[in-house]
Design a protein around this motif. Sequence first.
Motif, short mmCIF file in Angstrom:
data_model
loop_
_atom_site.label_atom_id
_atom_site.label_comp_id
_atom_site.label_asym_id
_atom_site.label_seq_id
_atom_site.Cartn_x
_atom_site.Cartn_y
_atom_site.Cartn_z
N UNK A 1 8.54 6.82 4.18
CA UNK A 1 8.22 6.71 2.76
C UNK A 1 8.57 7.98 2.00
N UNK A 2 8.67 7.84 0.69
CA UNK A 2 8.90 8.98 -0.19
C UNK A 2 7.57 9.66 -0.52
N UNK A 3 6.93 10.14 0.54
CA UNK A 3 5.69 10.91 0.41
C UNK A 3 5.85 12.17 1.25
N UNK A 4 5.13 13.23 0.90
CA UNK A 4 5.38 14.50 1.56
C UNK A 4 4.17 15.17 2.15
N UNK A 5 3.76 14.75 3.33
CA UNK A 5 2.66 15.43 4.00
C UNK A 5 2.92 15.47 5.50
N UNK A 6 2.11 16.25 6.20
CA UNK A 6 2.30 16.37 7.65
C UNK A 6 0.98 16.30 8.42
N UNK A 7 -0.12 15.96 7.74
CA UNK A 7 -1.45 15.78 8.36
C UNK A 7 -2.08 17.09 8.85
N UNK A 8 -1.57 18.24 8.38
CA UNK A 8 -2.18 19.50 8.77
C UNK A 8 -2.14 19.73 10.27
N UNK A 9 -3.27 20.12 10.89
CA UNK A 9 -3.27 20.38 12.34
C UNK A 9 -2.96 19.14 13.18
N UNK B 1 18.71 7.21 1.39
CA UNK B 1 17.51 7.61 0.65
C UNK B 1 16.31 6.97 1.34
N UNK B 2 15.33 7.79 1.68
CA UNK B 2 14.20 7.31 2.47
C UNK B 2 13.17 6.59 1.62
N UNK B 3 12.65 5.50 2.18
CA UNK B 3 11.58 4.74 1.58
C UNK B 3 10.91 3.92 2.67
N UNK B 4 9.71 3.42 2.42
CA UNK B 4 8.91 2.80 3.48
C UNK B 4 9.66 1.72 4.25
N UNK B 5 10.46 0.90 3.54
CA UNK B 5 11.11 -0.24 4.19
C UNK B 5 12.26 0.18 5.10
N UNK C 1 0.83 -1.20 0.00
CA UNK C 1 0.00 0.00 0.00
C UNK C 1 0.87 1.26 0.00
N UNK C 2 1.85 1.29 0.90
CA UNK C 2 2.70 2.48 1.00
C UNK C 2 3.66 2.57 -0.19
N UNK C 3 4.12 1.43 -0.69
CA UNK C 3 4.95 1.45 -1.90
C UNK C 3 4.16 2.05 -3.07
N UNK C 4 2.89 1.70 -3.18
CA UNK C 4 2.04 2.26 -4.24
C UNK C 4 1.94 3.77 -4.11
N UNK C 5 1.84 4.27 -2.87
CA UNK C 5 1.81 5.72 -2.65
C UNK C 5 3.11 6.36 -3.13
N UNK C 6 4.24 5.71 -2.84
CA UNK C 6 5.53 6.25 -3.27
C UNK C 6 5.61 6.34 -4.80
N UNK C 7 5.01 5.37 -5.47
CA UNK C 7 5.04 5.34 -6.94
C UNK C 7 4.09 6.39 -7.54
#
Length: 289
Positions: A205-213, A154-158, A41-47
């Motif tokens: 993971x190679x995703x870029x968010x912080x969940x807002x508040x 290099x950051x990734x889920x694993x 699931x998280x790998x798919x997000x990275x892609x």
Amino acid sequence: MEKYIDIFLNSFSGYFNYLINEIQNPSLTNYFWWLIGLSFLVLAMEIIIPWRKDQKIIRKGFWLDVFYVFFNFFIFSLIGYNAVSNVFVELFNDFLGLFGIDNLVAFHIQNFPIWSQFLIMFLVADFIQWNVHIQLHKRSWLWKFHKVHHSVKEMGFAAQFRFHFMETIVYKVVQYVPLAMIGFGIQEFFIVHMFGVLIGHLNHANVGWDYGPFKYILNNPKMHIWHHSKALPEERPYGMNFGLTLSLWDYLFGTAHIPEDGKNIELGFDSDEDYPQDFWNQLKRPFKE
């Protein structure tokens, strides 16, 4: 002594049979398939939505980290940790028995509403892990083992599971007594643990968010990237952002630090160019330093 030897030996076959059953029989409380599912699931997000778009899907260290996932989640238990921990628990219970104590349960949380059981277990476990994580950075003998995790470039889920097996021992030993005192159940612990795995995957993971508040409560990729920063502020020589699942403790106790967008910062630690990048030598390195 014979009792402990039997527990030790039976633990190997017991865990092997458990692992085979996990693989062959998917279920809602199955560690193996939940780990596989969350990882894909998280790998798919990275892609689909990569934060660092120039980073390859099969990044530097990817296969090493994948091996660490299975080693630290399953193989380590199979080759000895499960057996040793079972003996430790029996020895500890026998020690309590010398004082007429038959168990450590001080708070029967099974009598609490189910939501509060999860919340208490989650908060206690995460706060303990946060404290242990700080010590992994502050104590030189523990940092030698924790360097394995910070060797990620290099950051990734694993990358979540690139850590030395000694960390498992330190975390579990410190957690055992307080968690035993609240009498946690295996099903509740499973849910808490797998939620932690998901957040940990996302943090690395190679995703870029912080969940807002909600960034002030939950650890997140934009916060955790700074924990892996090679360059540390002078006033924070041991690092920052030590939360595993929750960021709450870092904000409460002043260890949070996110000075800017850290998408492209250099990761690692001083002189990491000389640090081994293969499993066997990383395993041996802390014992040789």
